[in-house]
Write a protein that holds these residues in place. Structure first.
Motif, PDB file in Angstrom:
ATOM      1  N   LEU A  22       4.635   5.302 -14.038  1.00  0.00           N
ATOM      2  CA  LEU A  22       3.847   5.086 -12.830  1.00  0.00           C
ATOM      3  C   LEU A  22       4.071   6.222 -11.844  1.00  0.00           C
ATOM      4  CD1 LEU A  22       4.106   1.258 -12.073  1.00  0.00           C
ATOM      5  CD2 LEU A  22       2.199   2.521 -13.062  1.00  0.00           C
ATOM      6  N   VAL A  23       2.973   6.751 -11.321  1.00  0.00           N
ATOM      7  CA  VAL A  23       3.031   7.838 -10.350  1.00  0.00           C
ATOM      8  C   VAL A  23       2.283   7.397  -9.095  1.00  0.00           C
ATOM      9  CG1 VAL A  23       2.447  10.246  -9.882  1.00  0.00           C
ATOM     10  CG2 VAL A  23       3.064   9.545 -12.211  1.00  0.00           C
ATOM     11  N   PRO A  24       3.000   7.121  -7.997  1.00  0.00           N
ATOM     12  CA  PRO A  24       2.311   6.786  -6.748  1.00  0.00           C
ATOM     13  C   PRO A  24       1.422   7.955  -6.329  1.00  0.00           C
ATOM     14  CG  PRO A  24       4.651   6.311  -6.586  1.00  0.00           C
ATOM     15  CD  PRO A  24       4.446   7.095  -7.854  1.00  0.00           C
ATOM     16  N   THR A  25       0.164   7.655  -6.046  1.00  0.00           N
ATOM     17  CA  THR A  25      -0.819   8.699  -5.773  1.00  0.00           C
ATOM     18  C   THR A  25      -1.589   8.364  -4.501  1.00  0.00           C
ATOM     19  OG1 THR A  25      -1.060   9.050  -8.154  1.00  0.00           O
ATOM     20  CG2 THR A  25      -2.770   9.982  -6.744  1.00  0.00           C
ATOM     21  N   HIS A  26      -1.731   9.368  -3.655  1.00  0.00           N
ATOM     22  CA  HIS A  26      -2.491   9.242  -2.416  1.00  0.00           C
ATOM     23  C   HIS A  26      -3.810   9.984  -2.624  1.00  0.00           C
ATOM     24  CE1 HIS A  26      -2.596  10.112   2.212  1.00  0.00           C
ATOM     25  NE2 HIS A  26      -3.536   9.283   1.840  1.00  0.00           N
TER      26      HIS A  26
END
Length: 138
Positions: A22-26
């Motif tokens: 999982l890669v938190p992405t904005h």
């Protein structure tokens, strides 16, 4: 006046070993730069890793394979379980990420409400960009 449309979501990175990370992405869109979208990936070691590319490339990629360079985007399936694939390539390597297609489409829809496609060039602040370019040239 600058307005923006942003959204946070988790993308999944496919590792070379087949793991899903999982890669938190904005997701970020600014009316002052109406032709581009920004994806800011949160990396625990390096902080934010930005990728900036054409909004129309991302929009086209929600419908069919789009892009032939450093960024390729394509949809997979339909409905609430649909995914958007994003393949990013650089001299340092490549990354294959997936995200919820409906979430990306909803965010894109909001960006087009802020600056419709037909008005992108009118919203482009060329004077500011030119001044920044010329200031950097001295």
């Amino acid at each position: 006046m600058t307005s923006c449309v942003d959204h946070m979501l988790d993308m999944e990175l496919a590792s070379p070993l087949g793991e899903r990370i999982l890669v938190p992405t904005h997701l970020l869109y600014r009316s002052q730069d109406p032709l581009a979208v920004q994806l800011l990936f949160q990396d625990g070691l390096q902080g934010l890793i930005p990728w900036i590319f054409a909004r129309d490339l991302l929009a086209a990629g929600t419908q069919a394979l789009s892009g032939d360079g450093d960024v390729q985007v394509w949809p997979d399936r339909s409905g609430s379980e649909a995914l958007l694939h994003l393949l990013l390539s650089s001299p340092h390597g490549s990354a294959h990420l997936t995200a919820s297609l409906p979430a990306i489409e909803q965010w894109l829809h909001r960006t087009y409400q802020l600056v419709p496609a037909a008005r992108e060039t009118q919203a482009l602040d060329l004077e500011t960009h030119l001044a920044q370019f010329l200031d950097g040239a001295t």
